[in-house]
Design a protein around this motif. Sequence first.
Motif, PDB file in Angstrom:
ATOM      1  N   ARG A 102       0.822  -1.210   0.000  1.00  0.00           N
ATOM      2  CA  ARG A 102       0.000   0.000   0.000  1.00  0.00           C
ATOM      3  C   ARG A 102       0.856   1.260   0.000  1.00  0.00           C
ATOM      4  N   ALA A 103       1.357   1.677   1.155  1.00  0.00           N
ATOM      5  CA  ALA A 103       1.982   2.998   1.278  1.00  0.00           C
ATOM      6  C   ALA A 103       3.462   2.882   1.639  1.00  0.00           C
ATOM      7  N   GLY A 104       4.134   4.048   1.689  1.00  0.00           N
ATOM      8  CA  GLY A 104       5.540   4.107   2.093  1.00  0.00           C
ATOM      9  C   GLY A 104       6.522   4.137   0.941  1.00  0.00           C
ATOM     10  N   THR A 105       6.006   4.141  -0.277  1.00  0.00           N
ATOM     11  CA  THR A 105       6.908   4.047  -1.423  1.00  0.00           C
ATOM     12  C   THR A 105       7.767   5.292  -1.607  1.00  0.00           C
ATOM     13  N   THR A 106       7.190   6.477  -1.452  1.00  0.00           N
ATOM     14  CA  THR A 106       7.989   7.679  -1.718  1.00  0.00           C
ATOM     15  C   THR A 106       9.077   7.861  -0.672  1.00  0.00           C
ATOM     16  N   ALA A 107       8.817   7.505   0.564  1.00  0.00           N
ATOM     17  CA  ALA A 107       9.860   7.570   1.593  1.00  0.00           C
ATOM     18  C   ALA A 107      10.974   6.571   1.270  1.00  0.00           C
ATOM     19  N   THR A 108      10.595   5.414   0.774  1.00  0.00           N
ATOM     20  CA  THR A 108      11.576   4.398   0.390  1.00  0.00           C
ATOM     21  C   THR A 108      12.417   4.884  -0.787  1.00  0.00           C
ATOM     22  N   LEU A 109      11.763   5.471  -1.787  1.00  0.00           N
ATOM     23  CA  LEU A 109      12.500   6.003  -2.935  1.00  0.00           C
ATOM     24  C   LEU A 109      13.473   7.096  -2.505  1.00  0.00           C
ATOM     25  N   ASP A 110      13.039   7.976  -1.613  1.00  0.00           N
ATOM     26  CA  ASP A 110      13.919   9.041  -1.118  1.00  0.00           C
ATOM     27  C   ASP A 110      15.155   8.464  -0.445  1.00  0.00           C
ATOM     28  N   ALA A 111      14.967   7.459   0.394  1.00  0.00           N
ATOM     29  CA  ALA A 111      16.100   6.853   1.105  1.00  0.00           C
ATOM     30  C   ALA A 111      17.058   6.165   0.128  1.00  0.00           C
ATOM     31  N   LEU A 112      16.512   5.442  -0.839  1.00  0.00           N
ATOM     32  CA  LEU A 112      17.367   4.741  -1.804  1.00  0.00           C
ATOM     33  C   LEU A 112      18.129   5.713  -2.704  1.00  0.00           C
ATOM     34  N   ALA A 113      17.513   6.827  -3.058  1.00  0.00           N
ATOM     35  CA  ALA A 113      18.151   7.792  -3.968  1.00  0.00           C
ATOM     36  C   ALA A 113      19.374   8.463  -3.345  1.00  0.00           C
ATOM     37  N   LYS A 114      19.494   8.418  -2.053  1.00  0.00           N
ATOM     38  CA  LYS A 114      20.647   9.042  -1.400  1.00  0.00           C
ATOM     39  C   LYS A 114      21.958   8.334  -1.747  1.00  0.00           C
ATOM     40  N   TYR A 115      21.904   7.061  -2.009  1.00  0.00           N
ATOM     41  CA  TYR A 115      23.131   6.324  -2.352  1.00  0.00           C
ATOM     42  C   TYR A 115      23.726   6.790  -3.677  1.00  0.00           C
ATOM     43  N   PRO A 116      22.989   6.740  -4.780  1.00  0.00           N
ATOM     44  CA  PRO A 116      23.603   7.178  -6.038  1.00  0.00           C
ATOM     45  C   PRO A 116      23.921   8.672  -6.083  1.00  0.00           C
ATOM     46  N   THR A 117      23.110   9.494  -5.422  1.00  0.00           N
ATOM     47  CA  THR A 117      23.357  10.930  -5.538  1.00  0.00           C
ATOM     48  C   THR A 117      24.609  11.366  -4.796  1.00  0.00           C
ATOM     49  N   ILE A 118      25.068  10.590  -3.839  1.00  0.00           N
ATOM     50  CA  ILE A 118      26.316  10.941  -3.158  1.00  0.00           C
ATOM     51  C   ILE A 118      27.526  10.342  -3.888  1.00  0.00           C
ATOM     52  N   ALA A 119      27.254   9.528  -4.903  1.00  0.00           N
ATOM     53  CA  ALA A 119      28.329   8.865  -5.647  1.00  0.00           C
ATOM     54  C   ALA A 119      28.438   9.384  -7.083  1.00  0.00           C
ATOM     55  N   GLU A 120      27.868  10.543  -7.356  1.00  0.00           N
ATOM     56  CA  GLU A 120      27.914  11.170  -8.688  1.00  0.00           C
ATOM     57  C   GLU A 120      27.281  10.313  -9.782  1.00  0.00           C
ATOM     58  N   MET A 121      26.216   9.612  -9.408  1.00  0.00           N
ATOM     59  CA  MET A 121      25.488   8.772 -10.360  1.00  0.00           C
ATOM     60  C   MET A 121      24.191   9.481 -10.755  1.00  0.00           C
ATOM     61  N   PRO A 122      24.008   9.814 -12.040  1.00  0.00           N
ATOM     62  CA  PRO A 122      22.765  10.474 -12.452  1.00  0.00           C
ATOM     63  C   PRO A 122      21.556   9.561 -12.224  1.00  0.00           C
ATOM     64  N   LEU A 123      20.478  10.135 -11.693  1.00  0.00           N
ATOM     65  CA  LEU A 123      19.256   9.363 -11.471  1.00  0.00           C
ATOM     66  C   LEU A 123      18.417   9.316 -12.738  1.00  0.00           C
ATOM     67  N   VAL A 124      17.937   8.132 -13.053  1.00  0.00           N
ATOM     68  CA  VAL A 124      17.050   7.940 -14.197  1.00  0.00           C
ATOM     69  C   VAL A 124      15.633   7.828 -13.642  1.00  0.00           C
ATOM     70  N   SER A 125      14.724   8.562 -14.259  1.00  0.00           N
ATOM     71  CA  SER A 125      13.344   8.592 -13.781  1.00  0.00           C
ATOM     72  C   SER A 125      12.414   7.908 -14.778  1.00  0.00           C
ATOM     73  N   SER A 126      11.134   7.970 -14.457  1.00  0.00           N
ATOM     74  CA  SER A 126      10.125   7.380 -15.324  1.00  0.00           C
ATOM     75  C   SER A 126       8.957   8.346 -15.452  1.00  0.00           C
ATOM     76  N   SER A 127       7.819   7.830 -15.869  1.00  0.00           N
ATOM     77  CA  SER A 127       6.637   8.655 -16.097  1.00  0.00           C
ATOM     78  C   SER A 127       5.848   8.909 -14.817  1.00  0.00           C
ATOM     79  N   TYR A 128       6.223   8.258 -13.730  1.00  0.00           N
ATOM     80  CA  TYR A 128       5.600   8.440 -12.424  1.00  0.00           C
ATOM     81  C   TYR A 128       6.611   7.960 -11.401  1.00  0.00           C
ATOM     82  N   TRP A 129       6.258   8.003 -10.095  1.00  0.00           N
ATOM     83  CA  TRP A 129       7.169   7.443  -9.101  1.00  0.00           C
ATOM     84  C   TRP A 129       7.483   6.005  -9.497  1.00  0.00           C
ATOM     85  N   CYS A 130       8.708   5.590  -9.326  1.00  0.00           N
ATOM     86  CA  CYS A 130       9.133   4.237  -9.732  1.00  0.00           C
ATOM     87  C   CYS A 130       8.706   3.233  -8.666  1.00  0.00           C
TER      88      CYS A 130
END
Length: 187
Positions: A102-130
């Motif tokens: 059900r819920a909690g996906t955006t908080a999970t995405l935020d936490a996971l995105a911290k790993y690549p963004t601190i390692a100079e890895m460009p984030l690839v997105s989609s047409s909605y929250w992944c």
Amino acid sequence: MKVLLINGSRRAKGCTYTALGVIGDELAARGVDSEMVHVTDEGAEDLALDLLNTCDAMVIGSPVYYASPSGEVELFLDHLFGRASYAQLAHKPCAVVASARRAGTTATLDALAKYPTIAEMPLVSSSYWCEVHGNTPEEVLRDEEGVSTMRRLGQNMAWMLECIEAGKAAGVEAPEQEKKARTNFIR
């Protein structure tokens, strides 16, 4: 071209695996190979570290537990990103995916995105929250919007890799690593 898919679930063939599989199928349809690592498999961290030498991109997937990524994937990523070299991570596209009942996906995405963004890895997105929703792999596949979002993510990742390859062929080089300045907040 090859993409490392990280399955951060306790269940090897569950909902997160299913979402990553949709992405992998879309990558394959565009001529991009992928390899999935399941974080609880023996030697998974060493295998992923090794694959970073030959992979051009990464997708990190996690189920939602208590409105957060799984503890297994966070521990795995803490170790992997701590051990990997700059060359193994920097400038490689990365995407993050959450799977929930059900819920909690955006908080999970935020936490996971911290790993690549601190390692100079460009984030690839989609047409909605992944994200995908479902309690079983079969339910995930019935989440039409979620599956469509995963397919689009696969398409965008393949496109990003093609753009990087074209840029390299045209002589565009990635920035060189700059010496890190370490700041302490205590004076």
